[in-house]
Scaffold this motif. Structure first.
Motif, PDB file in Angstrom:
ATOM      1  N   ALA A 209      -5.961-124.302  43.845  1.00 50.36           N
ATOM      2  CA  ALA A 209      -7.196-123.761  43.253  1.00 50.36           C
ATOM      3  C   ALA A 209      -6.947-123.196  41.862  1.00 50.36           C
ATOM      4  CB  ALA A 209      -7.825-122.704  44.161  1.00 50.36           C
ATOM      5  N   GLN A 210      -6.032-123.833  41.124  1.00 53.14           N
ATOM      6  CA  GLN A 210      -5.731-123.397  39.759  1.00 53.14           C
ATOM      7  C   GLN A 210      -6.609-124.220  38.808  1.00 53.14           C
ATOM      8  OE1 GLN A 210      -3.717-120.797  39.701  1.00 53.14           O
ATOM      9  NE2 GLN A 210      -4.238-120.484  37.553  1.00 53.14           N
ATOM     10  N   PHE A 211      -7.893-123.856  38.763  1.00 52.75           N
ATOM     11  CA  PHE A 211      -8.899-124.739  38.191  1.00 52.75           C
ATOM     12  C   PHE A 211      -8.822-124.885  36.674  1.00 52.75           C
ATOM     13  CE2 PHE A 211     -11.461-123.297  42.083  1.00 52.75           C
ATOM     14  CZ  PHE A 211     -11.024-124.378  42.837  1.00 52.75           C
ATOM     15  N   ASP A 212      -8.158-123.963  35.973  1.00 47.80           N
ATOM     16  CA  ASP A 212      -8.031-124.145  34.528  1.00 47.80           C
ATOM     17  C   ASP A 212      -7.252-125.412  34.198  1.00 47.80           C
ATOM     18  OD1 ASP A 212      -5.842-122.827  35.704  1.00 47.80           O
ATOM     19  OD2 ASP A 212      -5.155-122.081  33.758  1.00 47.80           O
ATOM     20  N   ASP A 241     -16.364-119.803  39.383  1.00 52.32           N
ATOM     21  CA  ASP A 241     -15.748-119.024  38.309  1.00 52.32           C
ATOM     22  C   ASP A 241     -15.768-117.526  38.635  1.00 52.32           C
ATOM     23  OD1 ASP A 241     -14.842-119.093  35.337  1.00 52.32           O
ATOM     24  OD2 ASP A 241     -16.367-117.519  35.404  1.00 52.32           O
ATOM     25  N   GLY A 242     -14.632-116.880  38.413  1.00 48.17           N
ATOM     26  CA  GLY A 242     -14.542-115.446  38.579  1.00 48.17           C
ATOM     27  C   GLY A 242     -14.482-114.969  40.013  1.00 48.17           C
ATOM     28  N   THR A 243     -14.232-115.892  40.941  1.00 49.24           N
ATOM     29  CA  THR A 243     -14.169-115.493  42.345  1.00 49.24           C
ATOM     30  C   THR A 243     -12.774-115.748  42.919  1.00 49.24           C
ATOM     31  OG1 THR A 243     -14.878-117.674  43.191  1.00 49.24           O
ATOM     32  CG2 THR A 243     -16.598-116.070  42.675  1.00 49.24           C
ATOM     33  N   ALA A 244     -12.394-114.919  43.852  1.00 53.69           N
ATOM     34  CA  ALA A 244     -11.186-115.165  44.644  1.00 53.69           C
ATOM     35  C   ALA A 244     -11.563-116.113  45.769  1.00 53.69           C
ATOM     36  CB  ALA A 244     -10.651-113.863  45.207  1.00 53.69           C
ATOM     37  N   GLN A 270     -14.517-110.998  44.189  1.00 52.05           N
ATOM     38  CA  GLN A 270     -14.448-111.235  42.754  1.00 52.05           C
ATOM     39  C   GLN A 270     -12.995-111.192  42.274  1.00 52.05           C
ATOM     40  OE1 GLN A 270     -17.830-112.329  42.826  1.00 52.05           O
ATOM     41  NE2 GLN A 270     -17.404-111.902  40.669  1.00 52.05           N
ATOM     42  N   ASP A 271     -12.713-111.910  41.218  1.00 51.85           N
ATOM     43  CA  ASP A 271     -11.373-111.897  40.632  1.00 51.85           C
ATOM     44  C   ASP A 271     -11.508-112.182  39.144  1.00 51.85           C
ATOM     45  OD1 ASP A 271      -8.774-112.262  39.769  1.00 51.85           O
ATOM     46  OD2 ASP A 271      -8.141-113.410  41.519  1.00 51.85           O
ATOM     47  N   ASP A 272     -11.395-111.137  38.324  1.00 48.55           N
ATOM     48  CA  ASP A 272     -11.585-111.279  36.886  1.00 48.55           C
ATOM     49  C   ASP A 272     -10.495-112.108  36.219  1.00 48.55           C
ATOM     50  OD1 ASP A 272     -13.928-109.860  36.931  1.00 48.55           O
ATOM     51  OD2 ASP A 272     -12.985-107.929  36.473  1.00 48.55           O
ATOM     52  N   MET A 273      -9.421-112.384  36.953  1.00 46.13           N
ATOM     53  CA  MET A 273      -8.360-113.225  36.396  1.00 46.13           C
ATOM     54  C   MET A 273      -8.688-114.717  36.547  1.00 46.13           C
ATOM     55  SD  MET A 273      -6.286-111.081  35.154  1.00 46.13           S
ATOM     56  CE  MET A 273      -4.876-112.136  34.797  1.00 46.13           C
ATOM     57  N   ARG A 274      -9.804-115.037  37.200  1.00 46.11           N
ATOM     58  CA  ARG A 274     -10.128-116.432  37.473  1.00 46.11           C
ATOM     59  C   ARG A 274     -11.362-116.908  36.692  1.00 46.11           C
ATOM     60  NH1 ARG A 274      -7.594-118.997  41.509  1.00 46.11           N
ATOM     61  NH2 ARG A 274      -9.447-120.202  42.117  1.00 46.11           N
ATOM     62  N   HIS A 275     -11.547-116.334  35.503  1.00 46.71           N
ATOM     63  CA  HIS A 275     -12.555-116.873  34.590  1.00 46.71           C
ATOM     64  C   HIS A 275     -11.870-117.974  33.772  1.00 46.71           C
ATOM     65  CE1 HIS A 275     -15.643-113.984  35.589  1.00 46.71           C
ATOM     66  NE2 HIS A 275     -14.771-112.996  35.438  1.00 46.71           N
ATOM     67  N   PHE A 276     -11.744-119.128  34.389  1.00 50.84           N
ATOM     68  CA  PHE A 276     -10.845-120.157  33.872  1.00 50.84           C
ATOM     69  C   PHE A 276     -11.327-120.792  32.571  1.00 50.84           C
ATOM     70  CE2 PHE A 276      -9.514-120.422  38.458  1.00 50.84           C
ATOM     71  CZ  PHE A 276      -8.246-119.918  38.246  1.00 50.84           C
ATOM     72  N   LEU A 277     -12.617-120.977  32.407  1.00 56.34           N
ATOM     73  CA  LEU A 277     -13.096-121.591  31.168  1.00 56.34           C
ATOM     74  C   LEU A 277     -12.804-120.684  29.989  1.00 56.34           C
ATOM     75  CD1 LEU A 277     -14.515-123.941  29.790  1.00 56.34           C
ATOM     76  CD2 LEU A 277     -16.687-122.743  30.117  1.00 56.34           C
ATOM     77  N   HIS A 278     -12.974-119.389  30.185  1.00 52.51           N
ATOM     78  CA  HIS A 278     -12.678-118.442  29.106  1.00 52.51           C
ATOM     79  C   HIS A 278     -11.203-118.509  28.730  1.00 52.51           C
ATOM     80  CE1 HIS A 278     -12.884-114.857  26.625  1.00 52.51           C
ATOM     81  NE2 HIS A 278     -11.824-114.394  27.274  1.00 52.51           N
TER      82      HIS A 278
END
Length: 484
Positions: A209-212, A241-244, A270-278
């Motif tokens: 699930a490492q979507f970046d 995006d942004g979810t665990a 929620q997981d703020d480290m998973r805003h992958f597009l940003h």
């Protein structure tokens, strides 16, 4: 509520017993995984199921969202007309989603409906889901893919998430898509060495699930692997995006030469480290800034021409061209003699020129001239920069918001020479022109995904409006100097 889960599933018609007639047993692991994935979906009790399908209506520069209140379809294409699927659409969700796209001037909506019938990329997930849920207990949103960059697919997933939050819907996202279609020589699409590499890589990324990392897949690599569902997976990533997520990789098979992968994702918070597009965009900005600092005079002139066309709707003024060349030359870390030669070439030579524009690995515009039409190469670049950015009929005009994401190259064409045989071509060294009567088609050399002379000629024939099996056409070749 919001997006509460997602699944990644394939859509091989042969998986249905009514179509496979026993062949489906050869992919029993996929069938078992599919049932597990849909039992998981049902356990989340979604109000709305959003399905991204590669086989829905698809446009090069627009995402089609199916309109209306309901749709149906069957599998008559696969000799199983008695297998029938009906879906009630969530028209309120569609209205909200389209409103979000309109707000941001994002190219998605319900225009351009060509076929209201459900496609098999949508029906096969519903076939399995309906075994675990009453079809009347949930509604469906069907979204087609597009030829737009991967990042735009992620952005549409973000809007799916925002729409679900606004409406308070419990939403599960189904990313429908096969993997590579070129895993085996005996498969229906043959073999390409990129096929197994793609399958291994995509299953690794989706399993973690490492979507970046989805956004780092090169478009040419994906094309050579003949993948099907990558854009569906990217859109799903945007919706998460942004979810665990709790991830479960259920299966991967390539029995028939086509890759089938199944994974499930349950949102756990929620997981703020998973805003992958940003994260990816910030990394991309640094890469583009580094590349832009190394652009030569030809490309800097083309970029100024593109920006003038997009921002003001006009060609770079003649009086500005020489001054721009002088100013940009002063910023380059080049030998003075090299700079003087480049300036002479730009201002005093004449040649055909192509300006090519890419965005995140995807072609965004390419227009050029085979022979010179202007008084100098600089004028030719300025003219073709306007055409490539605003007049390429294959694409919508470039928007000001896209300018910082563009990669630009300039090809300066050498003289053309007639040749008598394809044996005199080399896809890396020579471009080709095919002509018959008034019809003429050109293809530049050294293009990603064009690996053989046969492919090169075939594409040039299509550009000329000729059949790929056309005979008695004339061939010319030319060399280019490509500027980055």
């Amino acid at each position: 509520m919001a997006v509460i889960g997602a699944v990644m599933v394939p859509h091989p018609p042969i998986i249905l017993p009514e179509i496979g007639h026993g062949e489906e047993k050869k992919i029993q692991a996929t069938t078992d995984a599919y049932k597990t994935a849909m039992a998981f979906t049902a356990s989340l009790k979604p109000d709305t199921v959003v399905i991204a399908s590669p086989h829905s209506v698809m446009y090069a520069d627009y995402f089609h969202i199916s309109p209306g209140v309901e749709a149906e379809g069957d599998f008559r294409r696969f000799r199983a007309r008695n297998v029938y699927i009906h879906a009630d659409y969530d028209y309120e969700f569609v209205h909200t989603l389209c409103g979000l796209c309109d707000r941001d001037e994002f190219p998605a909506g319900t225009m351009g409906e060509r076929d209201p019938q459900l496609d098999h990329g949508t029906m096969i997930p519903l076939y399995f889901l309906n075994q675990y849920m009453d079809p009347s207990s949930f509604r469906v949103v069907r979204i087609g893919l597009s030829g737009l960059p991967l990042a735009d697919h992620y952005r549409l997933g973000l809007k799916v998430r925002e729409a679900s939050e606004r409406l308070g819907r419990r939403v599960v996202f189904i990313a429908s898509g096969d993997l590579s279609h070129k895993l085996k020589e005996e498969g229906p699409y043959g073999f390409d060495p990129n096929g197994p590499v793609y399958d291994d890589r995509i299953m690794d990324v989706m399993g973690r699930a490492q979507f970046d990392e989805l956004l780092d897949f090169d478009e040419g690599f994906c094309d050579r692997a003949a993948e099907c569902g990558h854009r569906s997976f990217v859109m799903m990533a945007g919706a998460l995006d942004g979810t665990a997520v709790r991830t479960c990789r259920l299966s991967h098979e390539g029995t028939f030469g086509v890759g089938y992968g199944v994974c499930t994702y349950q949102v756990t918070g929620q997981d703020d480290m998973r805003h992958f597009l940003h994260k990816w965009s910030e990394k991309r900005k640094k890469e583009l800034a580094a590349a832009r600092s190394k652009e030569d005079l030809f490309v800097r002139l083309a970029r100024a021409g593109v920006e003038s066309a997009v921002r003001s709707g006009r060609k770079l003024p003649d009086r500005d061209i020489a001054e721009l060349i002088r100013t940009e030359a002063a910023d380059l870390d080049m030998d003075p003699a090299q700079i003087m030669q480049a300036q002479r070439d730009l201002l005093y030579r004449r040649a055909g020129v192509f300006v090519s524009i890419h965005k995140n690995g995807s072609l965004r515009g390419c227009i050029g001239t085979i022979s010179p039409t202007c008084s100098s190469i600089a004028q030719e670049i300025a003219q073709n920069a306007v055409s490539a950015s605003t007049k390429d009929p294959r694409f919508s005009a470039i928007r000001p918001s896209e300018l910082d994401e563009l990669e630009i190259t300039v090809d300066v064409l050498g003289d053309t020479e007639e040749i008598s045989s394809p044996d005199q071509l080399d896809v890396k060294r020579y471009g080709v022109i095919v002509s018959k009567g008034r019809r003429r088609g050109l293809l530049l050399p050294n293009l990603d995904g064009v690996d053989t002379v046969e492919e090169q000629i075939s594409i040039a024939l299509q550009k000329a409006g000729l059949d790929t099996d056309e005979e008695n056409y004339e061939l010319e070749r030319f060399e280019v100097v490509r500027h980055y």
